[in-house]
Scaffold this active site. Structure first.
Site, mmCIF file in Angstrom:
data_model
loop_
_atom_site.group_PDB
_atom_site.id
_atom_site.type_symbol
_atom_site.label_atom_id
_atom_site.label_comp_id
_atom_site.label_asym_id
_atom_site.label_seq_id
_atom_site.Cartn_x
_atom_site.Cartn_y
_atom_site.Cartn_z
ATOM 1 N N ASP A 248 -7.964 -5.586 0.327
ATOM 2 C CA ASP A 248 -8.449 -6.439 -0.761
ATOM 3 C C ASP A 248 -8.060 -7.900 -0.611
ATOM 4 O O ASP A 248 -8.582 -8.752 -1.331
ATOM 5 C CB ASP A 248 -7.923 -5.919 -2.107
ATOM 6 C CG ASP A 248 -8.521 -4.576 -2.462
ATOM 7 O OD1 ASP A 248 -9.735 -4.437 -2.311
ATOM 8 O OD2 ASP A 248 -7.762 -3.672 -2.857
ATOM 9 N N HIS B 278 0.855 -1.183 0.000
ATOM 10 C CA HIS B 278 0.000 0.000 0.000
ATOM 11 C C HIS B 278 0.886 1.227 0.000
ATOM 12 O O HIS B 278 1.952 1.225 0.621
ATOM 13 C CB HIS B 278 -0.906 0.010 1.244
ATOM 14 C CG HIS B 278 -2.060 0.936 1.101
ATOM 15 N ND1 HIS B 278 -1.960 2.273 1.385
ATOM 16 C CD2 HIS B 278 -3.320 0.724 0.667
ATOM 17 C CE1 HIS B 278 -3.129 2.839 1.147
ATOM 18 N NE2 HIS B 278 -3.966 1.926 0.704
HETATM 19 N N1 CMC Z 1 4.058 -7.570 -4.770
HETATM 20 C C1 CMC Z 1 5.396 -7.543 -4.990
HETATM 21 N N2 CMC Z 1 6.130 -6.424 -4.862
HETATM 22 C C2 CMC Z 1 5.511 -5.299 -4.528
HETATM 23 C C3 CMC Z 1 4.120 -5.264 -4.283
HETATM 24 C C4 CMC Z 1 3.394 -6.444 -4.412
HETATM 25 N N3 CMC Z 1 2.082 -6.473 -4.203
HETATM 26 N N4 CMC Z 1 3.761 -4.001 -3.976
HETATM 27 C C5 CMC Z 1 4.875 -3.261 -4.011
HETATM 28 N N5 CMC Z 1 5.937 -4.047 -4.338
HETATM 29 C C6 CMC Z 1 7.346 -3.624 -4.426
HETATM 30 C C7 CMC Z 1 7.618 -2.882 -5.711
HETATM 31 O O1 CMC Z 1 8.032 -3.743 -6.745
HETATM 32 C C8 CMC Z 1 8.713 -1.946 -5.266
HETATM 33 O O2 CMC Z 1 9.911 -2.690 -5.183
HETATM 34 P P1 CMC Z 1 11.327 -2.003 -5.578
HETATM 35 O O3 CMC Z 1 11.524 -0.948 -4.548
HETATM 36 O O4 CMC Z 1 12.300 -3.110 -5.505
HETATM 37 O O5 CMC Z 1 11.157 -1.452 -6.968
HETATM 38 C C9 CMC Z 1 8.340 -1.585 -3.844
HETATM 39 O O6 CMC Z 1 7.570 -2.703 -3.361
HETATM 40 C C10 CMC Z 1 7.491 -0.322 -3.722
HETATM 41 O O7 CMC Z 1 6.388 -0.458 -4.593
HETATM 42 P P2 CMC Z 1 5.712 0.750 -5.371
HETATM 43 O O8 CMC Z 1 5.047 0.238 -6.594
HETATM 44 O O9 CMC Z 1 6.695 1.860 -5.513
HETATM 45 O O10 CMC Z 1 4.634 1.187 -4.290
HETATM 46 P P3 CMC Z 1 3.373 2.087 -4.554
HETATM 47 O O11 CMC Z 1 3.106 2.798 -3.291
HETATM 48 O O12 CMC Z 1 3.556 2.941 -5.766
HETATM 49 O O13 CMC Z 1 2.217 1.041 -4.892
HETATM 50 C C11 CMC Z 1 0.411 -0.444 -4.652
HETATM 51 C C12 CMC Z 1 1.223 0.667 -3.993
HETATM 52 C C13 CMC Z 1 -0.795 -0.745 -3.782
HETATM 53 C C14 CMC Z 1 -0.093 0.020 -6.025
HETATM 54 C C15 CMC Z 1 1.311 -1.718 -4.794
HETATM 55 O O14 CMC Z 1 1.730 -2.146 -3.519
HETATM 56 C C16 CMC Z 1 0.621 -2.842 -5.553
HETATM 57 O O15 CMC Z 1 0.651 -2.867 -6.793
HETATM 58 N N6 CMC Z 1 -0.017 -3.806 -4.816
HETATM 59 C C17 CMC Z 1 -0.779 -4.855 -5.456
HETATM 60 C C18 CMC Z 1 -2.144 -4.324 -5.875
HETATM 61 C C19 CMC Z 1 -3.066 -4.113 -4.686
HETATM 62 O O16 CMC Z 1 -3.188 -4.958 -3.812
HETATM 63 N N7 CMC Z 1 -3.763 -2.959 -4.701
HETATM 64 C C20 CMC Z 1 -4.737 -2.621 -3.669
HETATM 65 C C21 CMC Z 1 -4.284 -1.492 -2.806
HETATM 66 S S1 CMC Z 1 -5.257 -1.275 -1.333
HETATM 67 C C22 CMC Z 1 -6.857 -0.926 -1.808
HETATM 68 C C23 CMC Z 1 -7.039 0.152 -2.810
HETATM 69 O O17 CMC Z 1 -6.321 1.138 -2.877
HETATM 70 O O18 CMC Z 1 -7.982 0.028 -3.590
#
Ligand code: CMC
Length: 430
Positions: free
Chosen positions: A365, A308
């Protein structure tokens, strides 16, 4: 006493300017850089809003490190335990908990607005039967503005309130009908004698040919899901609603923009993606293979329902929903192998260096789909159900924005990296 300001120095020109620091009631302070362009001729660049607050808001607060979520100051776990969704709607929109009389009046108002204009029913027949229900939601919610002209004056408080009531009340009807249409089944009219969640389940699963009794365990679980999804600071869909609304678009059009933003798998679409992922994993013994993929920077696979932007700790909603998933499965005597896979996956991921280092925990989720499956809701409806819960968050944020003293259209700037000015070349010479 030091001044509560931050000085920004442009090292290239030596110019500098001081900017006020603003402190809210909780959370990090912000630097008010509204005059940055005027003072230094510069903008800030922050794609994805990693360090940028887009507005002031008094509706919700998240402490991502501690895993705390407050609705108007009340912790989500207290509301989940003691309140219900309609009370939460009242709280979010009006800013305080209702008295018994106010609660009864509000519930009555909402349950009296559950029907939609008959003309709106015809809309559904224009969609393909196999359309994703979120595609139907984007269209039908936007179309509400074509049917409720009497409440479109955004600067009239009563008009805003009626629009808010209509959206909260009609969303379950619109959502349930999207499902019924996909199955070629009749659209049940809402029943105002039922509770909010109960009525939704009635419209999802009843047939005109026989009596249908809503399972109270299912209704309670649906109510909880809506409570947990009701509002969540300036997430992507809420920011979209605010941005659309900042152009003075009407609330139905603004909320339909939010529905579109919610659909993506990085946001509300994750609940559907979690179940698809768990089905793909299929067996506890396959978990390590999927974790390898999630860790591999060359693979775009992510563990859905994990991570998140704000929470760097367990999402408090996930804790509640995990417990509720176990309770619902037990009470409804459902044995879902995906729940076992999900719990094992969580256990392994939380001990894994990759996830520990990045502070990736289950989010709301991760377990919500397990409950919905137990109730009999198909995977394609999961994000639609998120929409029902989040509508109050969207409309409360929209109303907050519309009543701000200074009204400005949201208009981000950019760092232009395209071609410098060049002269047009006639097609014959290219
Ligand atoms: N699985 C594997 N690696 C992950 C995941 C994941 N679910 N989420 C983040 N990472 C890694 C990402 O690859 C990055 O690694 P590195 O620093 O080595 O490049 C690091 O963690 C930071 O990730 P980010 O993409 O910069 O983080 P963000 O804040 O931009 O993204 C997020 C947040 C929710 C989009 C992301 O965690 C994600 O894609 N999660 C899976 C989708 C999900 O469950 N979404 C629902 C969110 S909660 C409810 C809502 O908002 O609707």
């Amino acid at each position: 006493m030091p001044k509560d300001t931050v000085t920004i120095i442009d090292n290239a020109t030596g110019k500098q300017a001081e900017f006020p620091v603003k402190r809210g009631s909780h959370g990090p302070a912000v630097i008010d850089i509204a005059t940055l362009n005027k003072e230094l001729g510069m903008f800030t660049l922050d794609p994805g809003f990693l360090s940028t607050a887009s507005c002031e808001s008094a509706i919700t607060f998240i402490d991502g490190d501690k895993g705390i979520l407050l609705y108007r100051g009340y912790p989500i776990d207290q509301l989940a335990e003691h309140s219900d969704f309609l009370e939460v709607c009242y709280l979010l929109y009006y800013g305080r908990l209702p008295s018994k009389k106010e609660y009864n009046h509000f519930s009555h108002m909402i349950m009296r607005h559950t029907m939609v204009h008959e003309g709106l029913r015809d809309f559904y027949h224009g969609f393909r039967r196999d359309a994703h229900p979120m595609a139907v939601m984007v269209g039908v919610v936007g179309a509400l503005s074509a049917f409720y002209h009497d409440s479109l004056d955004i600067y009239e408080p009563r008009s805003r309130e009626i629009s808010a009531h209509r959206l909260i009340a009609k969303m379950p009807t619109i959502a349930a009908w999207a499902y019924r249409y996909s199955r070629g089944e009749p659209f049940p009219y809402p029943r105002n004698d039922l509770g909010y969640a109960e009525n939704f389940l009635y419209m999802m699963f009843s047939y005109p040919t026989e009596e249908y009794r809503v399972n109270p365990v299912a209704a309670k679980a649906m109510d909880l899901i809506s409570t947990l999804h009701a509002a969540h600071e300036q997430n992507a869909s809420t920011s979209t609603v605010r941005l659309a609304g900042s152009s003075q678009a009407n609330p139905f059009a603004s909320v339909s923009a939010g529905v579109g933003a919610l659909w993506g798998p990085a946001h509300g679409g994750a609940n559907e993606a979690v179940i698809k992922m768990l089905e793909q994993i299929g067996d506890v013994k396959n978990i390590p293979r999927f974790l390898d993929r999630a860790r591999d920077p060359k693979d775009n696979f992510r563990l859905m329902g994990f991570g998140h932007r704000v929470y760097k700790n367990y999402d408090p909603r996930a804790k509640i929903i995990r417990q509720a998933a176990g309770d619902v499965l037990r009470e409804m005597k459902v044995n879902d192998p995906l729940f076992d896979i999900a719990m094992k996956l969580e256990e392994i991921a939380l001990k894994d260096e990759y996830f520990i280092e990045r502070k990736l925990y289950p989010n709301v989720d991760f377990y919500s789909g397990i409950i919905q499956r137990a109730i009999g809701i198909p995977t394609s409806m999961f994000t639609v159900i998120f929409t029902i819960g989040r509508t109050i968050g969207w409309i409360s944020q929209w109303a907050e924005m519309i009543t701000e003293k200074v009204q400005r259209i949201g208009r981000p700037r950019q760092l232009y990296i395209g071609e410098k000015t060049r002269d047009y070349v006639p097609i014959s010479k290219r």
